[in-house]
Design an enzyme around this catalytic site. Structure first.
Site, PDB file in Angstrom:
ATOM      1  N   CYS A  46      58.968  14.442 110.262  1.00 45.69           N
ATOM      2  CA  CYS A  46      57.890  14.928 109.596  1.00 45.69           C
ATOM      3  C   CYS A  46      58.575  15.242 108.144  1.00 45.69           C
ATOM      4  O   CYS A  46      59.549  15.694 107.874  1.00 45.69           O
ATOM      5  CB  CYS A  46      56.987  15.924 110.201  1.00 45.69           C
ATOM      6  SG  CYS A  46      55.721  16.542 109.260  1.00 45.69           S
ATOM      7  N   HIS A  47      57.500  15.379 107.254  1.00 47.85           N
ATOM      8  CA  HIS A  47      58.023  15.752 105.818  1.00 47.85           C
ATOM      9  C   HIS A  47      58.635  17.011 105.785  1.00 47.85           C
ATOM     10  O   HIS A  47      59.292  17.434 104.717  1.00 47.85           O
ATOM     11  CB  HIS A  47      56.854  15.380 104.926  1.00 47.85           C
ATOM     12  CG  HIS A  47      56.727  13.817 104.502  1.00 47.85           C
ATOM     13  ND1 HIS A  47      57.601  13.213 103.926  1.00 47.85           N
ATOM     14  CD2 HIS A  47      56.163  12.807 105.138  1.00 47.85           C
ATOM     15  CE1 HIS A  47      57.359  11.836 103.789  1.00 47.85           C
ATOM     16  NE2 HIS A  47      56.470  11.706 104.604  1.00 47.85           N
ATOM     17  N   HIS A  68      59.847  19.398 114.846  1.00 47.15           N
ATOM     18  CA  HIS A  68      58.689  20.054 115.438  1.00 47.15           C
ATOM     19  C   HIS A  68      57.661  18.983 115.784  1.00 47.15           C
ATOM     20  O   HIS A  68      56.643  19.690 116.285  1.00 47.15           O
ATOM     21  CB  HIS A  68      58.146  21.155 114.060  1.00 47.15           C
ATOM     22  CG  HIS A  68      57.522  20.366 112.927  1.00 47.15           C
ATOM     23  ND1 HIS A  68      58.323  19.737 112.314  1.00 47.15           N
ATOM     24  CD2 HIS A  68      56.492  20.104 112.647  1.00 47.15           C
ATOM     25  CE1 HIS A  68      57.783  19.240 111.060  1.00 47.15           C
ATOM     26  NE2 HIS A  68      56.438  19.253 111.623  1.00 47.15           N
ATOM     27  N   CYS A  98      48.155  32.467 121.252  1.00 51.57           N
ATOM     28  CA  CYS A  98      48.292  33.793 122.109  1.00 51.57           C
ATOM     29  C   CYS A  98      47.379  34.192 122.886  1.00 51.57           C
ATOM     30  O   CYS A  98      47.369  34.726 123.854  1.00 51.57           O
ATOM     31  CB  CYS A  98      49.071  34.939 121.336  1.00 51.57           C
ATOM     32  SG  CYS A  98      47.893  35.705 120.687  1.00 51.57           S
ATOM     33  N   CYS A 112      47.167  31.565 114.739  1.00 45.94           N
ATOM     34  CA  CYS A 112      47.702  32.545 115.501  1.00 45.94           C
ATOM     35  C   CYS A 112      48.977  33.276 115.060  1.00 45.94           C
ATOM     36  O   CYS A 112      49.912  32.575 114.322  1.00 45.94           O
ATOM     37  CB  CYS A 112      48.224  32.028 116.738  1.00 45.94           C
ATOM     38  SG  CYS A 112      48.990  33.220 117.980  1.00 45.94           S
ATOM     39  N   ARG A 116      54.561  34.901 114.203  1.00 46.56           N
ATOM     40  CA  ARG A 116      54.672  34.480 112.794  1.00 46.56           C
ATOM     41  C   ARG A 116      55.948  34.699 112.198  1.00 46.56           C
ATOM     42  O   ARG A 116      56.599  34.112 111.660  1.00 46.56           O
ATOM     43  CB  ARG A 116      53.415  34.842 111.895  1.00 46.56           C
ATOM     44  CG  ARG A 116      53.526  34.576 110.553  1.00 46.56           C
ATOM     45  CD  ARG A 116      53.350  33.127 110.298  1.00 46.56           C
ATOM     46  NE  ARG A 116      53.875  32.854 108.752  1.00 46.56           N
ATOM     47  CZ  ARG A 116      54.892  32.419 108.656  1.00 46.56           C
ATOM     48  NH1 ARG A 116      55.950  31.957 109.330  1.00 46.56           N
ATOM     49  NH2 ARG A 116      55.082  32.200 107.279  1.00 46.56           N
TER      50      ARG A 116
END
Ligand code: APR
Ligand code: ZN
Length: 375
Positions: A46-47, A68, A98, A112, A116
């Site tokens: 992915c970029h 990812h 979560c 969520c 983070r």
């Protein structure tokens, strides 16, 4: 069995920004409490991986295991894990769910926030790491790190999916496809009969096309400077195409003229602040909604005349298409299995994991939609 033991395996390690990845033998420690170790079988590029590797991500830390957008099978679980079991087919989630934080409790967002901070720092929720190479620890990436034969993720960052679904296709449900599809369905909430325009016909923009089509849009206009994308776009619900380079007038004027005053819904899937402005200004006065899907470079700013908003246009944005990840990713897998959602058509290249650097070059070539690597 490898349960409870350190696993030695292959991974593509990013040792520093702007360097090629190196296929290395690494060690992957067992999962700790509320963690899951996954055997990754497929990963797409992915970029965002390229962006971090290019040194453009201010949060980026090295050495790191990127990736990812992947899929695999649970190898082992740590204490307290209840949502997945050994042998389950799973997709890692860069936006977890979560179900406890203020964000998870709100129906208005999918962002969520539980892990983070450590996720952004490239460490597990308890602050430690599970990867090492020649005794040196490696950072995790976006809570996933799929560029490795084995990875460890938080239990809230992995979801179980139907075993009948081919992992080499559903790996795409880790990022780009849900992002575009959900932008149309969840964020903009496109209505039947409405007119839509999408800037950038990469995987994300093409998936917006599918979302607009699923919502019953009457016109779906694709906008790209690469005319090769127009043939592809026909398979994803697009009804018309415009190449801004072939127009004498600014693109917003062209579209306003084509649509009797502007579009009901527009989407920016490039990450360019100039096209973000054009997408907003192509919206119909009084009700047009523009959704920013593309990720702009760090420090970039958007602008328009406030009168655009005063006169009834709305500017929105979305991450992972607004999907609450655990609730939605298994359902998207089911939509794929019931042939409601296309995935195969997004895959322009299949390659071996060993060719990951070559794959990054192809990703930048303009010929590519998504590349799936087999590990
Ligand atoms: N005007 C119109 N089209 C453009 C322009 C422009 N100024 N600049 C680039 N494009 C087109 C490219 O030709 C390409 O077809 O935008 C498309 C972008 O597609 P990809 O590079 O394949 O990107 P994609 O994977 O779809 O992601 C798009 O979303 O996730 C984010 O970081 C990602 O910001 C990126 C965006
Ligand atoms: Zn949460």
């Amino acid at each position: 069995s490898t349960v409870g033991k350190v696993i030695t395996c292959k991974a593509a390690v990013a040792w520093g920004p702007k360097e090629d990845l190196k296929i290395e033998t690494i060690q992957v420690a067992p999962p700790q409490e509320h963690e899951v170790r996954i055997k990754i079988l497929y990963t797409a590029l992915c970029h965002t991986d390229a962006y971090t590797l290019g040194g453009h991500d201010p949060e980026g830390v090295f050495p790191v295991v990127l990736g990812h957008e992947g899929a695999g099978i649970v190898e082992s679980i740590g204490n307290g894990v209840t949502n997945v079991a050994v042998g389950d087919h799973v997709i890692p989630l860069y936006i977890p769910q979560c179900r406890e934080c203020k964000f998870c409790k709100s129906p208005k967002t999918n962002l969520c926030q539980k892990i983070r901070i450590p996720q952004g720092q490239g460490v597990m929720p308890n602050g430690t790491r599970r990867f090492s190479c020649n005794g040196q620890e490696l950072y995790h990436f976006m809570g996933c790190s799929t560029f490795s034969e084995y990875t460890v993720v938080a239990d809230i960052s992995v979801t179980k999916v139907d075993k009948n679904a081919p992992l080499d296709k559903i790996c795409l449900l880790g990022c780009g496809v849900p992002t575009g599809y959900g932008a149309a369905l969840n964020t903009a909430k496109v209505e039947k009969g409405s007119t839509c325009a999408v800037w950038g016909l990469g995987a994300v923009g093409l998936a917006v096309g599918l979302g607009c089509q699923a919502a019953g849009a009457s016109r779906i206009i694709g906008i790209d400077i690469n005319p090769l994308k127009f043939e592809t776009g026909k398979k994803f619900g697009f009804t018309e195409f415009v190449n801004p380079k072939e127009q004498e007038k600014p693109i917003q004027q062209v579209l306003v003229d084509m649509t009797d005053g502007g579009l009901d819904y527009t989407f920016e899937c490039i990450g360019n602040v100039a096209t973000m402005r054009a997408a907003l200004e192509s919206c119909h006065k009084g009700w047009g909604v523009s959704t920013i899907v593309g990720v702009a470079g760090a420090g970039q700013e958007i602008s328009t005349r406030p009168f655009q908003l005063v006169t009834g246009r709305t500017w929105k944005g979305t991450a992972f298409g607004g999907w609450k990840s655990h609730d939605s990713v298994p359902k998207l897998v089911d939509e794929y299995l019931s042939k409601k959602l296309l995935l195969d058509e997004f895959i322009s290249h299949n390659m071996n994991f060993n060719k990951i650097n070559e794959a990054f070059h192809i990703l930048h070539s303009g010929q590519c939609i998504r590349i799936v690597l087999s590990l």
